[in-house]
Design an enzyme around this catalytic site. Structure first.
Site, mmCIF file in Angstrom:
data_model
loop_
_atom_site.group_PDB
_atom_site.id
_atom_site.type_symbol
_atom_site.label_atom_id
_atom_site.label_comp_id
_atom_site.label_asym_id
_atom_site.label_seq_id
_atom_site.Cartn_x
_atom_site.Cartn_y
_atom_site.Cartn_z
ATOM 1 N N GLU A 545 33.166 38.195 -0.210
ATOM 2 C CA GLU A 545 31.972 37.418 0.150
ATOM 3 C C GLU A 545 30.919 38.255 0.872
ATOM 4 O OE1 GLU A 545 35.040 36.295 0.428
ATOM 5 O OE2 GLU A 545 35.043 34.540 -0.873
ATOM 6 N N HIS A 612 39.008 23.814 3.080
ATOM 7 C CA HIS A 612 38.268 23.326 1.919
ATOM 8 C C HIS A 612 37.455 22.082 2.270
ATOM 9 C CE1 HIS A 612 41.436 25.773 0.044
ATOM 10 N NE2 HIS A 612 40.525 26.024 -0.853
#
Ligand SMILES: Cc1ncc(C[n+]2csc(CCOP(=O)(O)OP(=O)(O)O)c2C)c(N)n1
Ligand SMILES: [Mg+2]
Length: 819
Positions: A545, A612
């Site tokens: 990322e 999540h």
């Protein structure tokens, strides 16, 4: 260890000196070598004087390039127009050698001069020796990046320059390999540009370094990193930084082999002027022609004055090391080589060194005067206002008298603006109430403060966002158009078909991320598009990322239109440091000189489980001011934001609502064209009893609650803020509160997170507290991270029932007889 190192190097250098390399071996003229020697001396003198300026209290902090002069002179010779730099605070000689920095600007940076004309590199907003070269003109249009030497803007966090460097290099690859981009002749010369990076030996310990090196090896981009190995990171030696104490040794596994492209590694010595010139010539040539990443590990580098003005290296370097640094001072070695190879006599070189010292001293004086004079003018104007007053009743010799404050101010030998402002503001408090003439003094002081505050505002509070005509806030909205028989399709299809139009319309648009390419994203919002537009435009990346973000920043700085895809909001954490330190501050720290219009696409809200959940929005909005934050409630809104953002030049994050990919929405006719204005909330339901303010996926949950509440005779005005930054620029929420007089701020972030932000915006900034008949309330997720499963979600985040109960309790408290 050190003495064995010496015995290894010493015969080697003796041999070199006897070898008497002729200047023409280097393919450069005697004049150029003399000019280099002059610049090395100038730069060194600046470092020495710079340190003194800090220690004597004139400047706040200083970090300098002493010991790295010769490496950088050699490096600069390979840097061509159109190339890019992403480096760090040691690069002063390099910047000077490229004509991007001079001795006067050195002092402007040191003192923190905020005049953008004379201190364009950082305008006094960051530490000294943090550089940049504008990529846009003051009107926001792009400069011809092929006709200038480009430097991205430095940041202080160590190794933070590396992910951006990857992106700068990646742009060359795209510009070379995608022939459709060859038409952009002010951005590139068919991708022949090298991205140069610099980093200290100790900073190679950071994860960003390794992630960047690996990604560069995978991508095969023209990235040239130079490691200045001076053996220390502040006080901590290599022993504690680097396995085997050698970055090039441990990088060997990355090295290119027959049929296995990787990176190319070169080694050099920090004092070896002719050797470094040849080394960089060879290495950069390979990098530029073959588009392979190269790394130069430059050892035996000194740090003559120690790390920075915050300490002295005598505290941590041994006597032996200190002696070695004197002996192997690169300027001394260059001088020896010049005399030994008959480039110049000792007398000639002494004269050059003396002239360089003189220039540095003159620059200091001039730079100091240029810093001080405007402050003194400001002070004199203030003192004049005070001394010309006719009211004298505040002159009694008590400690806090106007006279005392003024005398104190006059006594400050080297005033800063704060001195002037503190004095003016304290005097203002002390002006006697009963003096006839006090009003005019008060007026004049207030006038002085207003004028100078405006100026200080321009110096310190501007350019967080693009203020030119290319700002996305100037993009006019275009409503989605629907034919009467508009199809209902899953949300992801709206995104996909919208992307299809965008990739056709914008040749500079690319997107990349984990699973973005072949399968078209985990939610298939790019399904089939790689096949249609090619791998260079819709691209899979590794799981990395931080460098996905850096890749985007670098591309955006070079005029491309990247959409960096971060698979889930929760994983933005890996990139948050760069998002916050680099992207969000780019425009601010260059005082409007650079834009990096990167769009980050991610998805969040309403997933289940700690990692999540997609909920931690306050983490974002509170660390990325400078980047717009869009939180669309559905995919039509998300597409509308992409369409808007691509028309302007600002960085932004778009958080697609995760539970919306399969939900059906009407398919607009004008895909790729409809645009949603940033900062404009939408009223989803008109009501009269209470206003609910929320965003993203919670809009739908709140919608359910609103219907339930209607059945109980409670009328709710439901507002979707749509973008958290900017926030409700037309004060639509205020108007709603004027009508309902009650408010609930709702989301699934932590308590005191984004709801607190929204509350401050509405109650304090918009002044809505004035219209409230009930205490303002927030309803948020729980303090812990959201738990797994539907039940975990139900008990971790606000449900329609929770919203019903919260609203009902507010109404019951307000009208107990009714509810
Ligand atoms: C992320 C981060 N951690 C710590 C620091 C504080 N710091 C500034 S420079 C430095 C040492 C860097 O050493 P090196 O990379 O070898 O470069 P040098 O200064 O020796 O040229 C440290 C620890 C920082 N700026 N950023
Ligand atoms: Mg170091």
């Amino acid at each position: 260890m050190f003495s064995s190192l010496l015995s290894y190097i010493y015969p080697h250098i003796l041999f070199k000196m006897k070898d008497k390399s002729k200047p023409n071996d280097l393919k450069i003229s005697r004049e150029e070598i003399l000019a280099d020697f002059r610049l090395a001396n100038l730069s060194r003198n600046l470092s020495i004087i710079g340190r003194r300026e800090v220690l004597s209290g004139k400047a706040k902090f200083g970090i300098f390039g002493d010991g790295k002069e010769i490496i950088q002179l050699a490096l600069a010779k390979q840097f061509k127009d159109g190339d890019w730099r992403s480096g760090y605070y040691r690069d002063q000689t390099w910047m000077m050698a490229m004509g991007l920095y001079d001795s006067l600007e050195f002092f402007h940076q040191l003192y923190g001069n905020t005049d953008r004309e004379i201190n364009p590199g950082n305008s006094g907003r960051v530490f000294n020796n943090h550089f940049s070269v504008p990529n846009i003109n003051p009107d926001g249009s792009w400069r011809d990046l092929t006709k200038q030497k480009n430097s991205s803007a430095d940041i202080s966090p160590t190794a933070g320059q590396m992910p951006r460097l990857l992106g700068l290099a990646y742009a060359s690859k795209l510009f070379r390999q995608n022939k459709d981009l060859h038409q952009f002749t002010t951005l590139t010369r068919k991708g022949n540009e090298v991205a140069f990076g610099s980093i200290g030996d100790a900073s190679t310990s950071e994860g960003h370094f390794w992630e960047t090196i690996n990604a560069a090896g995978v991508l095969q981009v023209p990235m040239a990193v130079t490691v200045y190995d001076d053996g220390y990171g502040i006080s901590v030696p290599k022993k504690y930084q680097t396995t085997k104490e050698s970055i090039s040794d441990i990088l060997r596994g990355f090295e290119s082999e027959e049929g296995k492209p990787g990176i190319r590694i070169f080694k050099g010595k920090g004092w070896d002027y002719p050797g470094l010139i040849k080394l960089f010539e060879k290495g950069i040539d390979i990098c530029r022609k073959e588009h392979v990443p190269v790394l130069f590990h430059i050892e035996e580098v000194t740090q003559n004055q120690g790390h920075s003005t915050s300490g002295s290296h005598e505290r941590y370097k041994s006597d032996e090391r200190l002696k070695w640094e004197l002996e192997w001072d690169p300027i001394k070695k260059m001088r020896e080589w010049m005399i030994g190879s008959s480039v110049a006599t000792a007398e000639e070189l002494d004269k050059i060194a003396a002239e360089a010292e003189e220039e540095a001293k003159n620059a200091r004086k001039k730079g100091w005067d240029m810093f001080q004079n405007p402050i003194k003018v400001e002070r004199d104007a203030l003192v004049r206002i005070i001394s010309e007053r006719s009211c004298r009743c505040s002159d009694d010799p008590k400690e806090e008298s106007v006279e005392n404050y003024t005398e104190d101010l006059k006594r400050v030998a080297a005033p800063i603006r704060k001195d002037n402002f503190v004095t003016a503001r304290k005097i203002l408090r002390n002006i006697c109430a009963d003096c006839m003439k006090s009003d005019s003094l008060k007026d004049e002081l207030q006038g002085w403060l207003k004028r100078n505050y405006e100026d200080a505002h321009n110096s310190y509070d501007t350019f967080l966002y693009n203020e030119t005509p290319t700002s996305v806030l100037n993009v006019k909205p275009v409503a989605p158009v629907y034919s009467p028989d508009a199809q209902e399709v899953p949300g992801r299809q709206i995104l996909r078909d919208n992307y299809d139009r965008l990739f056709t319309k914008f040749p500079l648009l690319v997107t990349f991320g984990e699973d973005t390419g072949r399968i078209g994203g985990v939610n298939q919002s790019l399904e089939g598009l790689q096949k249609k537009f090619g791998e260079l435009r819709i691209t899979d990346t590794g799981i990395r990322e931080a460098t996905i973000l850096g890749q985007g920043i670098g591309l955006a700085l070079r005029g491309m239109r990247p959409i960096a895809e971060i698979q889930y909001l929760d994983y933005l954490m890996y990139a948050l440091q760069l998002l916050s330190d680099d992207l969000a501050t780019t425009h601010y720290r260059t005082a409007g000189g650079m834009v990096a219009p990167l769009i980050i696409s991610t998805r969040g809200h309403r997933l289940e489980g700690i990692w999540h959940s997609g909920s931690p929005m306050s983490m974002l909005i509170n660390s990325v001011r400078g980047v717009y934050v869009c939180s669309p409630r559905d995919m039509t809104r998300a597409a509308g934001f992409y369409n808007t953002l691509l028309e302007g030049n600002d960085p932004a994050i778009v958080i697609e609502p995760l539970n919306g990919y399969r939900l059906k929405e009407r398919l607009p006719d004008n895909l790729g064209e409809f645009r949603l204005q940033l900062g404009i909330p939408e009223i989803m339901n008109n009501g009269s009893d209470l206003t609910i303010v929320t965003y993203g996926s919670t809009v739908r949950v709140a919608g359910e609650a609103v219907k339930q509440l209607e059945k109980h005779d409670i009328s709710v005005e439901l507002i979707d803020v749509q973008t958290l930054v900017p926030f409700d620029i037309n004060r639509i929420i205020l108007e709603s509160i004027k009508k309902t007089n009650r408010i609930l701020f709702l989301d699934e972030d932590v308590p005191g997170g984004t709801t607190a932000y929204m509350m401050q915006e509405v109650l304090e900034k918009q002044g809505a507290w004035n219209f409230l008949d009930s205490p303002p309330r927030t309803l948020t997720g729980k303090e812990h991270r959201p738990a797994y499963t539907t039940d975990g979600d139900y008990f971790s985040k606000p449900s329609a029932e929770d919203i019903f109960d919260a609203v009902y309790s507010i109404m019951k408290e307000a009208v107990p007889e009714k509810y």
